[in-house]
Design a protein around this motif. Structure first.
Motif, PDB file in Angstrom:
ATOM      1  N   PRO A 359      47.391 -34.448  76.668  1.00 18.51           N
ATOM      2  CA  PRO A 359      47.280 -35.868  76.300  1.00 18.51           C
ATOM      3  C   PRO A 359      45.866 -36.296  75.929  1.00 18.51           C
ATOM      4  N   GLN A 360      44.862 -35.770  76.642  1.00 19.25           N
ATOM      5  CA  GLN A 360      43.484 -36.178  76.380  1.00 19.25           C
ATOM      6  C   GLN A 360      42.798 -35.173  75.459  1.00 19.25           C
ATOM      7  N   LEU A 361      43.269 -35.100  74.235  1.00 19.17           N
ATOM      8  CA  LEU A 361      42.714 -34.141  73.286  1.00 19.17           C
ATOM      9  C   LEU A 361      41.242 -34.399  72.972  1.00 19.17           C
ATOM     10  N   SER A 362      40.845 -35.653  73.056  1.00 18.94           N
ATOM     11  CA  SER A 362      39.475 -35.996  72.678  1.00 18.94           C
ATOM     12  C   SER A 362      38.478 -35.818  73.811  1.00 18.94           C
ATOM     13  N   ALA A 363      38.964 -35.534  75.027  1.00 14.68           N
ATOM     14  CA  ALA A 363      38.070 -35.412  76.188  1.00 14.68           C
ATOM     15  C   ALA A 363      37.560 -33.983  76.284  1.00 14.68           C
ATOM     16  N   GLY A 364      36.310 -33.788  75.902  1.00 15.94           N
ATOM     17  CA  GLY A 364      35.726 -32.453  75.924  1.00 15.94           C
ATOM     18  C   GLY A 364      34.504 -32.373  76.814  1.00 15.94           C
ATOM     19  N   PRO A 365      33.935 -31.178  76.951  1.00 11.46           N
ATOM     20  CA  PRO A 365      32.746 -31.019  77.789  1.00 11.46           C
ATOM     21  C   PRO A 365      31.543 -31.732  77.191  1.00 11.46           C
ATOM     22  N   LYS A 366      30.664 -32.182  78.061  1.00  8.89           N
ATOM     23  CA  LYS A 366      29.452 -32.856  77.619  1.00  8.89           C
ATOM     24  C   LYS A 366      28.313 -31.877  77.348  1.00  8.89           C
ATOM     25  N   GLU A 367      28.521 -30.636  77.755  1.00  7.41           N
ATOM     26  CA  GLU A 367      27.502 -29.612  77.544  1.00  7.41           C
ATOM     27  C   GLU A 367      28.174 -28.319  77.125  1.00  7.41           C
ATOM     28  N   THR A 368      27.444 -27.474  76.423  1.00  8.23           N
ATOM     29  CA  THR A 368      27.936 -26.149  76.088  1.00  8.23           C
ATOM     30  C   THR A 368      26.986 -25.112  76.665  1.00  8.23           C
ATOM     31  N   VAL A 369      27.553 -23.969  77.042  1.00  4.95           N
ATOM     32  CA  VAL A 369      26.787 -22.909  77.697  1.00  4.95           C
ATOM     33  C   VAL A 369      27.013 -21.603  76.945  1.00  4.95           C
ATOM     34  N   LYS A 370      25.925 -20.881  76.677  1.00  7.69           N
ATOM     35  CA  LYS A 370      26.006 -19.550  76.085  1.00  7.69           C
ATOM     36  C   LYS A 370      25.215 -18.585  76.959  1.00  7.69           C
ATOM     37  N   VAL A 371      25.835 -17.466  77.270  1.00  7.87           N
ATOM     38  CA  VAL A 371      25.175 -16.454  78.100  1.00  7.87           C
ATOM     39  C   VAL A 371      24.333 -15.554  77.220  1.00  7.87           C
ATOM     40  N   ILE A 372      23.103 -15.292  77.659  1.00  6.57           N
ATOM     41  CA  ILE A 372      22.223 -14.336  77.002  1.00  6.57           C
ATOM     42  C   ILE A 372      21.733 -13.361  78.064  1.00  6.57           C
ATOM     43  N   ALA A 373      21.117 -12.273  77.642  1.00  5.00           N
ATOM     44  CA  ALA A 373      20.620 -11.287  78.599  1.00  5.00           C
ATOM     45  C   ALA A 373      19.630 -11.951  79.549  1.00  5.00           C
TER      46      ALA A 373
END
Length: 516
Positions: A359-373
């Motif tokens: 139902p809440q398609l527009s509710a997404g994370p406020k931050e994004t995370v990418k793993v690096i070495a």
């Protein structure tokens, strides 16, 4: 002397049956606090209240119950250290063999829309984490259980090892306890940061903790040789963890990645029926329509070859007409905010097709995370809403309102295409998509080639500026009528001059949308 178990839980799932087995099968004595003691007493089980055991009443409205030497001494005592044993005897403290604790429901409390800060503060557990950490530290001598799902496993340990849990089991339980308190503290810290006046700046703090509870072991990751699992962040399910699967096979790692990419695109469109079809996180078709079935048909026909085996996201509930169209080709997943009963019956014919309701398609994370070495990168989500009032028409030729609306559509789609990204559209439908190329000219050529004749009179969006005027000239030669791009190149004027000479409209947004 009988062994002693301390039970103090907020979640009382399975508690009575577990406690009954402890007493009847293994002869444990029970001590408990507050509501836990009452629940056990109501079930007819022998239990001593913590206040009676310690000789100290609960005070401060229940804020202080278990913070007492008779509790923590019994938990932390090392049975193989003579001085510890002597301290227990001298202070009339019984060693505690089992600690069963789960914490106040802080995360479910703050998930309530009308929760106040004082309400949230009172759901910050103090005694519970102290007991969990103490028991986990001393796992060599006792067992700590922080999850009702562990109750039966503990009883089986006792049954299989002459009434004693193995060291390996105790260590695993200790790890779970430390993970539990770590996630609990992180949830509190994140919530309290959000109560400040500068939420955006405070969110990227000096310390950042990732914590999750495993929802599902996935068949494999991106490739069959890669192990993978799906984790839920927070105690309260949200996002995809809260989605309802109406039918179909289990979701795969790649399904979930593509579903999130689809969700981000469809969240851009709220007022008009919209559909997107995703392959490998890039859109192969996005369209708006007067109805949902029209939007889906336009998105599918934008690139029907690539749509085969795709991920579909719709911004309205699936109706019967749309469901019928969805069953006409092979698709992996469909997500929408709802599904009508008649549509669900139609979709059932494709039993392997995964249908999800979010139902809440527009509710997404406020931050994004990418793993690096050696670490990971955190950034604020690229959820800025396009502000056309700040757009600048830089050419002599001015866009009509209809052209301006088409440029906005192309810009919203381009934001969600891997850089270097070029999107060609007509009639609020993607005609060509150039994604992930090493140079922008290559992306332009791919998008125009895919668009073919639809490029004539079409619209082109670029997620980054044009460093030279060659892309403008290539677009004009294919028949593009208007271009939207961020601007900001040292050679912007060359692109503007080329657009003027060739009779194009060009609009600068002043913001770029790289997606790596």
């Amino acid at each position: 002397m009988a062994r002693l178990a301390l039970l103090s839980v907020s979640d009382k799932t399975g508690l009575v049956d577990f406690a009954r087995s402890l007493v009847a099968e293994f002869g444990f004595d029970l001590i408990s606090s507050g509501g836990t003691a009452q629940a056990l007493k109501d079930a007819g089980l022998p239990v001593t209240k913590v206040a009676d055991y310690t000789g100290s009443p609960e005070i401060l409205g229940g804020r202080v119950k278990t913070l007492h030497p008779r509790i923590h001494g019994g938990i932390l005592a090392r049975r193989d250290v003579p001085q510890d044993v002597a301290d227990l005897e001298n202070n009339q403290i019984r060693p505690i063999d089992l600690v069963v604790v789960n914490l106040y429901p802080f995360e479910s409390t703050i998930a309530q829309p009308d929760v106040t800060l004082p309400d949230a503060i009172e759901q910050i557990d103090i005694g519970g984490p102290a007991m969990l950490r103490a028991a986990a530290k001393n796992y060599a001598h006792l067992t700590v259980l922080c999850d009702p799902a562990l109750y039966e496993a503990y009883l089986e340990e006792l049954r299989q090892h002459d009434g004693n849990a193995s060291l390996e089991f105790r260590q695993e339980c200790a790890i779970k306890a430390f993970s539990h308190t770590s996630g609990y503290d992180q949830a509190i810290a994140f919530y309290l940061r959000g109560q400040g006046s500068e939420v955006r700046d405070q969110s990227l703090s000096q310390q950042y903790t990732l914590e999750g509870t495993q929802l599902q072991v996935l068949r494999y990751g991106e490739n069959p040789h890669q192990e993978a699992a799906w984790y839920q962040s927070g105690a309260v399910a949200s996002g995809w963890a809260a989605a309802k699967k109406l039918q179909g096979k289990e979701l795969s790692y790649n399904n979930l990645v593509d579903l999130e990419a689809a969700r981000r695109i469809i969240a851009e469109f709220t007022d008009t029926p919209a559909a997107t079809i995703i392959k490998h996180t890039n859109p192969c078709g996005v369209a708006l329509g007067n109805s949902l079935v029209e939007a889906y048909a336009k998105a599918f026909n934008a690139d029907s070859t690539s749509a085969f085996g795709g991920i579909v996201a719709l911004n309205q509930s699936i109706d019967a007409a749309t469901a019928t169209e969805l069953t006409k080709t092979f698709l992996e997943c469909v997500v929408a905010p709802g599904c009508e009963a008649e549509a669900q019956e139609i979709l059932a014919a494709k039993s392997k097709l995964r249908i999800l309701i979010l139902p809440q398609l527009s509710a997404g994370p406020k931050e994004t995370v990418k793993v690096i070495a050696g670490g990971f990168l955190v950034q604020a989500a690229d959820d800025v809403v396009a502000d056309t009032n700040k757009w600048q028409v830089v050419t002599q030729k001015q866009p009509t309102p209809e052209q301006f609306a088409e440029l906005l559509f192309a810009w919203k789609v381009c934001k969600h295409v891997k850089s270097n990204a070029i999107v060609v559209t007509r009639d609020r439908t993607t005609a060509g998509v150039g994604a992930g190329q090493m140079n922008r000219v290559g992306s332009v050529q791919i998008a125009l080639e895919q668009a073919g004749k639809k490029a004539n009179g079409g619209f082109l969006a670029s997620d980054g500026f044009f460093p030279f005027d060659d892309s403008v000239k290539t677009a004009a030669a294919a028949g593009i009528s208007a271009i939207v791009q961020p601007g900001g190149s040292m050679r912007d004027q060359d692109s503007i001059n080329a657009a003027n000479d060739l009779g194009l409209v060009m609009v600068f947004t002043g913001i770029r949308h790289f997606l790596h």
